[in-house]
Design a protein around this motif. Structure first.
Motif, PDB file in Angstrom:
ATOM      1  N   GLN A 121      38.373  -0.792 -20.486  1.00  0.00           N
ATOM      2  CA  GLN A 121      38.208   0.561 -21.000  1.00  0.00           C
ATOM      3  C   GLN A 121      39.335   0.996 -21.927  1.00  0.00           C
ATOM      4  O   GLN A 121      39.161   1.917 -22.726  1.00  0.00           O
ATOM      5  CB  GLN A 121      38.113   1.560 -19.839  1.00  0.00           C
ATOM      6  N   ASN A 122      40.489   0.366 -21.803  1.00  0.00           N
ATOM      7  CA  ASN A 122      41.638   0.757 -22.615  1.00  0.00           C
ATOM      8  C   ASN A 122      41.692   0.044 -23.959  1.00  0.00           C
ATOM      9  O   ASN A 122      42.660   0.201 -24.703  1.00  0.00           O
ATOM     10  CB  ASN A 122      42.937   0.495 -21.845  1.00  0.00           C
ATOM     11  N   GLU A 177      38.605  -1.852 -15.322  1.00  0.00           N
ATOM     12  CA  GLU A 177      37.237  -1.386 -15.528  1.00  0.00           C
ATOM     13  C   GLU A 177      36.710  -1.902 -16.862  1.00  0.00           C
ATOM     14  O   GLU A 177      37.366  -1.768 -17.886  1.00  0.00           O
ATOM     15  CB  GLU A 177      37.184   0.142 -15.516  1.00  0.00           C
ATOM     16  N   PRO A 178      35.506  -2.492 -16.865  1.00  0.00           N
ATOM     17  CA  PRO A 178      34.939  -2.957 -18.129  1.00  0.00           C
ATOM     18  C   PRO A 178      34.551  -1.792 -19.031  1.00  0.00           C
ATOM     19  O   PRO A 178      34.191  -0.712 -18.563  1.00  0.00           O
ATOM     20  CB  PRO A 178      33.706  -3.758 -17.692  1.00  0.00           C
ATOM     21  N   PHE A 182      30.750   4.586 -22.498  1.00  0.00           N
ATOM     22  CA  PHE A 182      32.145   5.032 -22.554  1.00  0.00           C
ATOM     23  C   PHE A 182      32.667   4.928 -23.986  1.00  0.00           C
ATOM     24  O   PHE A 182      33.335   5.836 -24.489  1.00  0.00           O
ATOM     25  CB  PHE A 182      32.998   4.177 -21.621  1.00  0.00           C
ATOM     26  N   TYR A 183      32.331   3.838 -24.647  1.00  0.00           N
ATOM     27  CA  TYR A 183      32.762   3.629 -26.029  1.00  0.00           C
ATOM     28  C   TYR A 183      32.213   4.718 -26.943  1.00  0.00           C
ATOM     29  O   TYR A 183      32.931   5.273 -27.786  1.00  0.00           O
ATOM     30  CB  TYR A 183      32.285   2.256 -26.499  1.00  0.00           C
ATOM     31  N   ARG A 184      30.950   5.069 -26.768  1.00  0.00           N
ATOM     32  CA  ARG A 184      30.322   6.065 -27.637  1.00  0.00           C
ATOM     33  C   ARG A 184      30.755   7.492 -27.295  1.00  0.00           C
ATOM     34  O   ARG A 184      31.081   8.277 -28.178  1.00  0.00           O
ATOM     35  CB  ARG A 184      28.790   5.967 -27.527  1.00  0.00           C
ATOM     36  N   GLN A 185      30.757   7.817 -26.005  1.00  0.00           N
ATOM     37  CA  GLN A 185      30.936   9.199 -25.594  1.00  0.00           C
ATOM     38  C   GLN A 185      32.400   9.604 -25.420  1.00  0.00           C
ATOM     39  O   GLN A 185      32.782  10.724 -25.757  1.00  0.00           O
ATOM     40  CB  GLN A 185      30.174   9.446 -24.291  1.00  0.00           C
ATOM     41  N   ILE A 186      33.212   8.709 -24.879  1.00  0.00           N
ATOM     42  CA  ILE A 186      34.608   9.030 -24.606  1.00  0.00           C
ATOM     43  C   ILE A 186      35.509   8.645 -25.778  1.00  0.00           C
ATOM     44  O   ILE A 186      36.314   9.432 -26.263  1.00  0.00           O
ATOM     45  CB  ILE A 186      35.101   8.351 -23.320  1.00  0.00           C
TER      46      ILE A 186
END
Length: 229
Positions: free
Chosen positions: A69-70, A143-144, A149-153
């Protein structure tokens, strides 16, 4: 082989590596699916225009690096919005190679796997490669990166060659605060979130961005941004 690597797969973001003779290349992909467990088999969809597609056809293998995620947008953009025909991507990213010489990403990768192509399906603009996993290793815990997550966060964008490009539409907004869209990659700058990776705090208007600020995904300058309608 560490079978726990399979637990890391989700509908997310991955970097697919390939080799042609002594040349290597890799690209971002968001369609990696586990097909079976005995033998462990995965599928990935690659655009026929991409250099990685050519390398997979030639070499008969591919690797999958499972991103965390990072992962910075710059790394995703390096492998997603730049072509190996013009850019030496690996000069800007830490990587290693498998026993068969295929590249996989080290930084921000939870795990990697190598697969031998055992089948392929023509899907129009894309080829779906079916690969039997020949090697796999957990590199770190975390966390993968999911595609949501890529689009929204992280507010990442999708390259035109991605399988989901036409299916994904940017959400409209009734907010009065204007947003600015990168003409190169489609990244949206929202002053409410700023650009944390570029040290731009939330609340910073686009007009107040430094003159040398660039798109966190593709590296385009401010002049490539237009106000969203």
């Amino acid at each position: 082989m560490d079978s726990k690597v399979m637990h890391k797969i989700s509908y997310g973001l991955y970097i697919i590596g390939a080799k042609k003779n002594d040349l290597i290349n890799a690209q971002t992909a968001n369609t990696v699916v586990q097909i079976s467990s005995d033998p462990v088999t995965v599928a990935v969809s690659i655009n026929k225009q991409n250099l990685t597609h050519e390398y997979i056809i030639s070499g008969g293998y591919f690797t999958v690096s499972i991103l965390d995620q990072n992962t910075p947008l710059s790394l995703i953009g390096l492998f997603g919005f730049k072509s190996g025909r013009e850019t030496d991507k690996f000069s800007e990213a830490a990587y290693s190679t498998t026993v068969n010489g295929l590249p996989y990403i080290i930084d921000h990768s939870l795990a990697y796997m190598e697969a031998k192509v055992i089948g392929k399906l023509d899907a129009g603009t894309h080829t779906i490669f079916l690969g039997q996993v020949t090697d796999a290793e957990i590199l770190q815990e975390g966390e993968p990166m999911t595609y949501a997550f890529y689009r929204q966060i992280k507010r990442g964008s999708t390259p035109p060659t991605a399988p989901t490009y036409q299916a994904i539409k940017e959400e409209s907004s009734d907010k009065k605060v204007p947003k600015y869209v990168c003409n190169v990659c489609g990244y949206i700058y929202d002053q409410e979130t700023g650009d944390p990776e570029g040290n731009i705090p939330p609340g910073t208007p686009f007009a107040d961005l430094p003159a040398d600020w660039v798109c966190p995904v593709c590296g385009a300058g401010k002049d490539k941004f237009v106000k969203e309608n």
